[in-house]
Design a protein around this motif. Structure first.
Motif, PDB file in Angstrom:
ATOM      1  N   ILE A   1       0.870  -1.186   0.000  1.00 44.65           N
ATOM      2  CA  ILE A   1       0.000   0.000   0.000  1.00 44.65           C
ATOM      3  C   ILE A   1       0.901   1.228   0.000  1.00 44.65           C
ATOM      4  CG2 ILE A   1      -1.704   1.332   1.330  1.00 44.65           C
ATOM      5  CD1 ILE A   1      -2.922  -1.215   0.244  1.00 44.65           C
ATOM      6  N   LYS A   2       0.639   2.140  -0.925  1.00 39.68           N
ATOM      7  CA  LYS A   2       1.401   3.394  -0.985  1.00 39.68           C
ATOM      8  C   LYS A   2       0.418   4.539  -1.081  1.00 39.68           C
ATOM      9  CE  LYS A   2       5.998   2.605  -2.726  1.00 39.68           C
ATOM     10  NZ  LYS A   2       6.905   2.612  -3.833  1.00 39.68           N
ATOM     11  N   ASP A   3       0.496   5.437  -0.133  1.00 41.50           N
ATOM     12  CA  ASP A   3      -0.339   6.629  -0.192  1.00 41.50           C
ATOM     13  C   ASP A   3      -1.820   6.277  -0.396  1.00 41.50           C
ATOM     14  OD1 ASP A   3      -0.883   9.299  -0.163  1.00 41.50           O
ATOM     15  OD2 ASP A   3      -0.226   9.689  -2.242  1.00 41.50           O
ATOM     16  N   GLY A   4      -2.248   5.219   0.282  1.00 44.10           N
ATOM     17  CA  GLY A   4      -3.661   4.824   0.212  1.00 44.10           C
ATOM     18  C   GLY A   4      -4.043   4.076  -1.056  1.00 44.10           C
TER      19      GLY A   4
ATOM     20  N   ALA B   1     -10.685  -5.913  -1.633  1.00 45.47           N
ATOM     21  CA  ALA B   1     -11.245  -6.102  -0.294  1.00 45.47           C
ATOM     22  C   ALA B   1     -10.466  -5.345   0.768  1.00 45.47           C
ATOM     23  CB  ALA B   1     -11.248  -7.601   0.030  1.00 45.47           C
ATOM     24  N   ASP B   2      -9.379  -4.703   0.409  1.00 48.98           N
ATOM     25  CA  ASP B   2      -8.484  -4.095   1.400  1.00 48.98           C
ATOM     26  C   ASP B   2      -8.968  -2.684   1.751  1.00 48.98           C
ATOM     27  OD1 ASP B   2      -6.399  -3.085   2.886  1.00 48.98           O
ATOM     28  OD2 ASP B   2      -4.811  -3.851   1.553  1.00 48.98           O
ATOM     29  N   PRO B   3      -9.401  -2.455   2.973  1.00 51.80           N
ATOM     30  CA  PRO B   3      -9.905  -1.128   3.330  1.00 51.80           C
ATOM     31  C   PRO B   3      -8.821  -0.046   3.259  1.00 51.80           C
ATOM     32  CG  PRO B   3      -9.953  -2.633   5.236  1.00 51.80           C
ATOM     33  CD  PRO B   3      -9.459  -3.427   4.073  1.00 51.80           C
ATOM     34  N   ALA B   4      -7.545  -0.468   3.277  1.00 51.10           N
ATOM     35  CA  ALA B   4      -6.459   0.516   3.210  1.00 51.10           C
ATOM     36  C   ALA B   4      -6.247   1.040   1.785  1.00 51.10           C
ATOM     37  CB  ALA B   4      -5.164  -0.109   3.720  1.00 51.10           C
TER      38      ALA B   4
ATOM     39  N   SER C   1      -7.935 -20.527 -22.427  1.00 48.80           N
ATOM     40  CA  SER C   1      -8.282 -19.129 -22.665  1.00 48.80           C
ATOM     41  C   SER C   1      -9.618 -18.756 -22.041  1.00 48.80           C
ATOM     42  CB  SER C   1      -8.201 -18.767 -24.148  1.00 48.80           C
ATOM     43  OG  SER C   1      -9.138 -19.491 -24.866  1.00 48.80           O
ATOM     44  N   ALA C   2     -10.493 -19.752 -21.828  1.00 49.32           N
ATOM     45  CA  ALA C   2     -11.730 -19.431 -21.100  1.00 49.32           C
ATOM     46  C   ALA C   2     -11.364 -18.958 -19.699  1.00 49.32           C
ATOM     47  CB  ALA C   2     -12.633 -20.657 -21.028  1.00 49.32           C
ATOM     48  N   GLY C   3     -10.370 -19.607 -19.109  1.00 52.13           N
ATOM     49  CA  GLY C   3      -9.907 -19.217 -17.771  1.00 52.13           C
ATOM     50  C   GLY C   3      -9.337 -17.807 -17.787  1.00 52.13           C
ATOM     51  N   THR C   4      -8.553 -17.490 -18.811  1.00 49.67           N
ATOM     52  CA  THR C   4      -7.943 -16.158 -18.909  1.00 49.67           C
ATOM     53  C   THR C   4      -9.013 -15.086 -19.095  1.00 49.67           C
ATOM     54  OG1 THR C   4      -6.094 -17.225 -19.999  1.00 49.67           O
ATOM     55  CG2 THR C   4      -6.172 -14.845 -20.139  1.00 49.67           C
ATOM     56  N   HIS C   5      -9.976 -15.390 -19.974  1.00 53.97           N
ATOM     57  CA  HIS C   5     -11.054 -14.414 -20.192  1.00 53.97           C
ATOM     58  C   HIS C   5     -11.814 -14.135 -18.902  1.00 53.97           C
ATOM     59  CE1 HIS C   5     -11.597 -13.881 -24.742  1.00 53.97           C
ATOM     60  NE2 HIS C   5     -10.413 -14.428 -24.549  1.00 53.97           N
ATOM     61  N   ALA C   6     -12.072 -15.200 -18.143  1.00 54.96           N
ATOM     62  CA  ALA C   6     -12.814 -15.020 -16.886  1.00 54.96           C
ATOM     63  C   ALA C   6     -11.987 -14.202 -15.903  1.00 54.96           C
ATOM     64  CB  ALA C   6     -13.162 -16.393 -16.304  1.00 54.96           C
ATOM     65  N   LEU C   7     -10.686 -14.463 -15.900  1.00 55.02           N
ATOM     66  CA  LEU C   7      -9.789 -13.734 -14.990  1.00 55.02           C
ATOM     67  C   LEU C   7      -9.811 -12.227 -15.319  1.00 55.02           C
ATOM     68  CD1 LEU C   7      -6.196 -14.962 -14.122  1.00 55.02           C
ATOM     69  CD2 LEU C   7      -6.684 -12.553 -14.424  1.00 55.02           C
ATOM     70  N   LEU C   8      -9.722 -11.924 -16.614  1.00 58.07           N
ATOM     71  CA  LEU C   8      -9.692 -10.505 -17.006  1.00 58.07           C
ATOM     72  C   LEU C   8     -11.029  -9.829 -16.683  1.00 58.07           C
ATOM     73  CD1 LEU C   8      -7.646 -10.729 -20.305  1.00 58.07           C
ATOM     74  CD2 LEU C   8      -6.942  -9.727 -18.141  1.00 58.07           C
ATOM     75  N   ARG C   9     -12.091 -10.592 -16.766  1.00 59.66           N
ATOM     76  CA  ARG C   9     -13.410 -10.057 -16.395  1.00 59.66           C
ATOM     77  C   ARG C   9     -13.437  -9.711 -14.908  1.00 59.66           C
ATOM     78  NH1 ARG C   9     -17.809 -11.154 -19.803  1.00 59.66           N
ATOM     79  NH2 ARG C   9     -19.726 -10.547 -18.785  1.00 59.66           N
ATOM     80  N   ARG C  10     -12.780 -10.563 -14.095  1.00 61.74           N
ATOM     81  CA  ARG C  10     -12.741 -10.276 -12.649  1.00 61.74           C
ATOM     82  C   ARG C  10     -11.970  -8.976 -12.402  1.00 61.74           C
ATOM     83  NH1 ARG C  10     -12.187 -15.941 -12.344  1.00 61.74           N
ATOM     84  NH2 ARG C  10      -9.930 -15.954 -12.079  1.00 61.74           N
ATOM     85  N   LEU C  11     -10.850  -8.775 -13.142  1.00 59.83           N
ATOM     86  CA  LEU C  11     -10.105  -7.528 -12.975  1.00 59.83           C
ATOM     87  C   LEU C  11     -11.011  -6.345 -13.325  1.00 59.83           C
ATOM     88  CD1 LEU C  11      -6.551  -8.012 -14.577  1.00 59.83           C
ATOM     89  CD2 LEU C  11      -7.379  -8.766 -12.356  1.00 59.83           C
ATOM     90  N   GLU C  12     -11.712  -6.478 -14.446  1.00 62.04           N
ATOM     91  CA  GLU C  12     -12.560  -5.387 -14.926  1.00 62.04           C
ATOM     92  C   GLU C  12     -13.680  -5.079 -13.937  1.00 62.04           C
ATOM     93  OE1 GLU C  12     -14.226  -6.349 -18.787  1.00 62.04           O
ATOM     94  OE2 GLU C  12     -13.469  -4.475 -19.612  1.00 62.04           O
ATOM     95  N   ASP C  13     -14.096  -6.106 -13.180  1.00 64.18           N
ATOM     96  CA  ASP C  13     -15.190  -5.934 -12.221  1.00 64.18           C
ATOM     97  C   ASP C  13     -14.708  -5.398 -10.881  1.00 64.18           C
ATOM     98  OD1 ASP C  13     -17.083  -6.733 -14.019  1.00 64.18           O
ATOM     99  OD2 ASP C  13     -17.085  -8.840 -13.396  1.00 64.18           O
ATOM    100  N   ALA C  14     -13.417  -5.102 -10.758  1.00 65.69           N
ATOM    101  CA  ALA C  14     -12.902  -4.591  -9.476  1.00 65.69           C
ATOM    102  C   ALA C  14     -13.721  -3.362  -9.067  1.00 65.69           C
ATOM    103  CB  ALA C  14     -11.429  -4.237  -9.606  1.00 65.69           C
ATOM    104  N   PRO C  15     -14.048  -3.269  -7.806  1.00 62.51           N
ATOM    105  CA  PRO C  15     -14.937  -2.176  -7.387  1.00 62.51           C
ATOM    106  C   PRO C  15     -14.222  -0.831  -7.227  1.00 62.51           C
ATOM    107  CG  PRO C  15     -14.373  -3.584  -5.517  1.00 62.51           C
ATOM    108  CD  PRO C  15     -13.738  -4.212  -6.707  1.00 62.51           C
ATOM    109  N   LYS C  16     -12.897  -0.838  -7.311  1.00 66.79           N
ATOM    110  CA  LYS C  16     -12.148   0.415  -7.146  1.00 66.79           C
ATOM    111  C   LYS C  16     -11.406   0.715  -8.442  1.00 66.79           C
ATOM    112  CE  LYS C  16     -11.326  -1.038  -2.424  1.00 66.79           C
ATOM    113  NZ  LYS C  16     -10.367  -1.559  -1.444  1.00 66.79           N
TER     114      LYS C  16
END
Ligand code: 3HC
Ligand code: NAI
Length: 715
Positions: A9-12, A43-46, A81-96
């Motif tokens: 964590i750097k500068d929040g 998930a990290d509140p910091a 590649s189905a696994g990779t596509h799903a992984l990238l979707r999870r990144l895209e769905d990040a809430p921050k």
């Protein structure tokens, strides 16, 4: 989490650093590490935002290319590649807000990871690209679907079909990069954290997959698809991957993101198991392997060449001097007299004028570069140079005399290189009085354009001279390949067998036009006859005359008389306006067939007692490629090439052997060495004993192996 991906964590802001030297390739553990780190940051509140950055000199140079070898079937690939596509979707769905911070390169999967981030910032000198087609595949981690949404279909088509990287400022204009971080604002990480925090204020996220294209954008995109297809007819002859990239982008324009993504995965899966992709991946690693010479360790002292000299300002000497000047190295250019020097300089000037007229150099750049070439008719200043390249006429006595002089006028540590294409380097080495410094630098014509440099190792050449040459080759923008000192070295020794078959096929009934057409359809930029008309029929004829004088021939077997007949008629090719073809005028490239060649072929056939017959295109390819592989096996066995892949690199860069076929040795493996051997035996039975199987070919075929025993590449 894997060590390859760090979290802090750097500068929040959560900073995720990929640290997989040398280029942060996406190995399975790196993919997993990124996935876990983004989940942790989410998930990290910091952490109010997330920055993804690369350690070392680059962001991510793409998927780990070695991993593709583990994908044996289309199904393997679809699952992965189905696994990779799903992984990238999870990144895209990040809430921050998730920001990719790019320096160095974001290539292939690296750019696809960045596209799945919400925002992208980059240093000014960073580059982004989808170079997958250069490996015979297409972007397989969503790039064909997300890139058109970010940059428009036209740009996505360009990037995915030519594979060329795009500099960050241009990528910013296109919408791929959101902000170029100016070094005045601090380093990339500081800038990226600042950018991420600005987005965090309103929890601003942006999913690329949700960017929708308007009907007008789709219409324009589909027009660009058709234009790209038409262009590929010319630029991607015989290749599949560029077309697959267009098809995947088209699917994304016609269908929703998820359906387009499935189509991308299917097309990627077809490509990754293709021979085309195996061949191109093979050449990628072969090119990096070639600079490793087994008995010249990496830490061998290599001189930094700061000043050079070239002797002879003819066709080759002029091109070699240009090569040095283009790399910013001052070069003396020596000729016998002022008239020859003026001729040489006028040619150099003409060449630069052409470059300028194509917009590749400005007038100022041309003047600056030409100022690095110092013409001279004496050896004054030769005591200041680190290297001399000799490019005088191909004559042993002249070359020996030149080397004796060079031994006297240069510093004892200067490297003395010869551009000879056939003569024995060891003889010049002895004449120079310091053989450890002498070796061959065999450039290919035109020397300022062709990327291959055969570095010919003499009996006494020092390891330092080899290491210096390899380092220099890179600086000159060449691919240096170390070869042994045999007649014709590797490239031309094998070429003699290629040409022998071309001549014999002509006498047996094929036409010059058919042979050239068949080989260009196979993927070569020019067929053997067109090539000879460019290089000059006189060059080969003079070599044959020299060989005759010492009782040798270039290739085993019957020698066609036709090339020498053309030479005697003064038909040297393009430069005299006639050769194997007729040209509009001397120097013109506009050619037409000449019935005279058929007459000469008829006559030659009669003399050899052959009845001319129709010859199928397949026989032309089989005869010529078999001749190359058989002689290649001999070269390898005799130790004149370090490894089969060096031969493939020589043919890819020296003669434009189609990269998607991997070079003559790799191609032989795809045919199967059992088949290649069977062909040699068949030809021996049909044409004579000069078709003799190379012992290495017999051995490998008997063992069921290929030149590349580790990878089974048979198509
Ligand atoms: N995978 C595995 N190894 C790689 C690699 C990759 N993507 N990229 C580079 N390497 C290795 C090289 O083999 C070399 O290894 P070595 O030191 O053992 O010989 C080492 O990294 C350094 O590479 P270079 O010598 O090429 O270093 P340069 O600094 O000259 O060039 C580069 C750096 C421009 C990044 C160049 O390496 C490059 O072009 N790499 C390939 C980029 C690429 O094609 N990416 C796409 C991969 S396919 C993909 O991502 C599919 C996706 O859509 C799913
Ligand atoms: P060229 O005939 O065009 O040029 C040779 C030049 O050397 C002439 O300008 C001549 O005046 C000059 N010269 C002769 N003696 C000299 C001396 N003592 N000092 C300074 N200059 C001298 O020949 P080209 O084609 O450039 O060939 C040069 C060398 O390169 C040869 O060894 C040839 O085998 C080799 N080579 C040629 C290739 C080609 O495609 N032409 C390809 C690769 C190598």
């Amino acid at each position: 989490m894997a060590d390859l991906v760090r979290y802090e964590i750097k500068d929040g802001v959560a900073v995720i650093t990929i640290d997989n030297p040398p280029v942060n390739a996406l190995s399975p553990a790196v993919w997993e590490g990124i996935d876990q780190a983004v989940a942790r940051a989410s998930a990290d509140p910091a952490a109010e935002a997330i920055v993804l950055i690369g350690a070392g000199t680059t962001f991510i140079a793409g998927a780990d290319i070695k991993v593709f070898d583990t994908l044996k079937t289309r199904e393997d690939s679809m699952t992965r590649s189905a696994g990779t596509h799903a992984l990238l979707r999870r990144l895209e769905d990040a809430p921050k807000p998730l920001v990719a911070a790019i320096h160095g390169n974001a290539l292939g999967g690296g750019l696809e990871v960045a596209q799945a981030c919400h925002f992208r910032v980059a240093t000014k000198d960073a580059k982004v690209g989808q170079p997958e087609v250069l490996l015979g595949i297409i972007p397989g981690a969503g790039g064909t679907q997300r890139l058109p949404r970010l940059a428009g279909a036209k740009m996505a088509l360009e990037m995915s079909t030519d594979g060329k990287p795009v500099p960050a400022p241009k990528a910013q204009q296109a919408g791929i990069i959101d902000q170029v971080i100016d070094s005045r604002d601090g380093d990339l990480l500081t800038g990226a954290i600042g950018f991420a925090k600005s987005k965090a204020k309103n929890r601003e996220t942006r999913k690329t997959r949700e960017i929708s294209l308007s009907d007008d954008q789709k219409k324009a995109g589909l027009e660009a698809v058709e234009a790209a297809r038409a262009a590929l007819q010319k630029t991607a002859k015989g290749m599949h991957a560029p077309h697959a990239a267009v098809n995947a982008i088209e699917a994304g324009l016609r269908r929703p993101f998820d359906e387009g993504s499935v189509r991308e995965r299917e097309l990627f899966a077809e490509c990754v198991v293709s021979t085309e992709s195996k061949a191109l991946r093979h050449l990628f690693f072969a090119e990096r392997e070639v600079a490793k010479v087994p008995d010249v360790p990496k830490d061998t002292a290599a001189k930094d060449v700061k000043r050079a000299a070239v002797v002879g300002a003819g066709t080759m000497g002029g091109g070699i001097a240009m090569t040095y000047a283009n790399a910013g190295i001052p070069v003396l250019l020596k000729e016998v007299d002022q008239a020859a020097l003026d001729r040489g300089l006028a040619t150099i000037r003409r060449n630069y004028d052409v470059t300028m007229s194509k917009g590749k150099m400005t007038a100022e750049q041309v003047e600056k570069t030409m100022a690095l070439i110092t013409p001279t008719t004496s050896y004054d200043g030769f005591d200041q140079v680190d290297i001399v390249v000799e490019a005088v006429f191909e004559n042993m006595d002249l070359k020996k005399a030149t080397f004796a002089e060079l031994g006297r006028v240069t510093r004892p540590d200067a490297v003395l290189a010869s551009n000879s294409s056939t003569l024995d380097i060891d003889e010049f080495a002895r004449a120079s009085g310091r053989p450890s410094q002498v070796l061959g630098h065999h450039f290919f014509s035109p020397a300022n354009v062709m990327k291959l440099l055969e570095i010919v190792r003499g009996r006494d050449t020092s390891k330092e001279a080899i290491a210096t040459s390899l380092k220099l080759a890179k600086k000159l923008g060449k691919v240096g390949v170390v070869v042994g000192n045999c007649f014709g070295f590797v490239a031309n020794r094998m070429l003699a067998y290629y040409m022998r078959e071309a001549y014999l096929l002509l006498e047996e009934g094929a036409s010059v036009e058919q042979i050239d057409r068949t080989l260009t359809e196979f993927g070569l930029p020019v067929g053997p006859y067109g090539m000879q008309d460019i290089a000059g029929i006189d060059v080969g004829a003079r070599i044959r005359q020299y060989l005759k004088s010492i009782g040798k021939t270039r290739a085993e077997g019957p020698q066609s008389e036709i090339p020498d007949q053309l030479f005697e008629m003064g038909r040297y090719g393009q430069k005299t306006g006639a050769g194997w073809y007729k040209y509009d005028a001397p120097g013109s490239r506009n050619r037409t067939s000449d019935p005279l060649i058929e007459q000469l072929a008829e006559h030659a056939a009669k003399k050899r007692g052959i009845t001319r017959r129709p010859i199928a295109d397949e026989e032309i390819i089989a005869r010529i490629t078999t001749a190359l592989a058989n002689e290649g096996a001999r070269v390898l066995e005799e130790g004149y090439a370090t490894r089969a892949s060096d031969i493939d690199i020589i043919y890819a860069y020296g003669f434009g052997f189609p990269r998607h076929r991997g070079g003559p040795m790799f191609y032989a493996d795809t045919v199967g060495l059992d088949t290649v051997l069977a062909r040699v035996k068949e030809y021996r039975a049909r044409f004579g004993d000069y078709w003799e199987p190379a012992p290495l070919l017999e051995k490998l075929a008997a063992e069921g192996r290929g030149f590349y025993s580790e990878a089974t590449v048979k198509a």
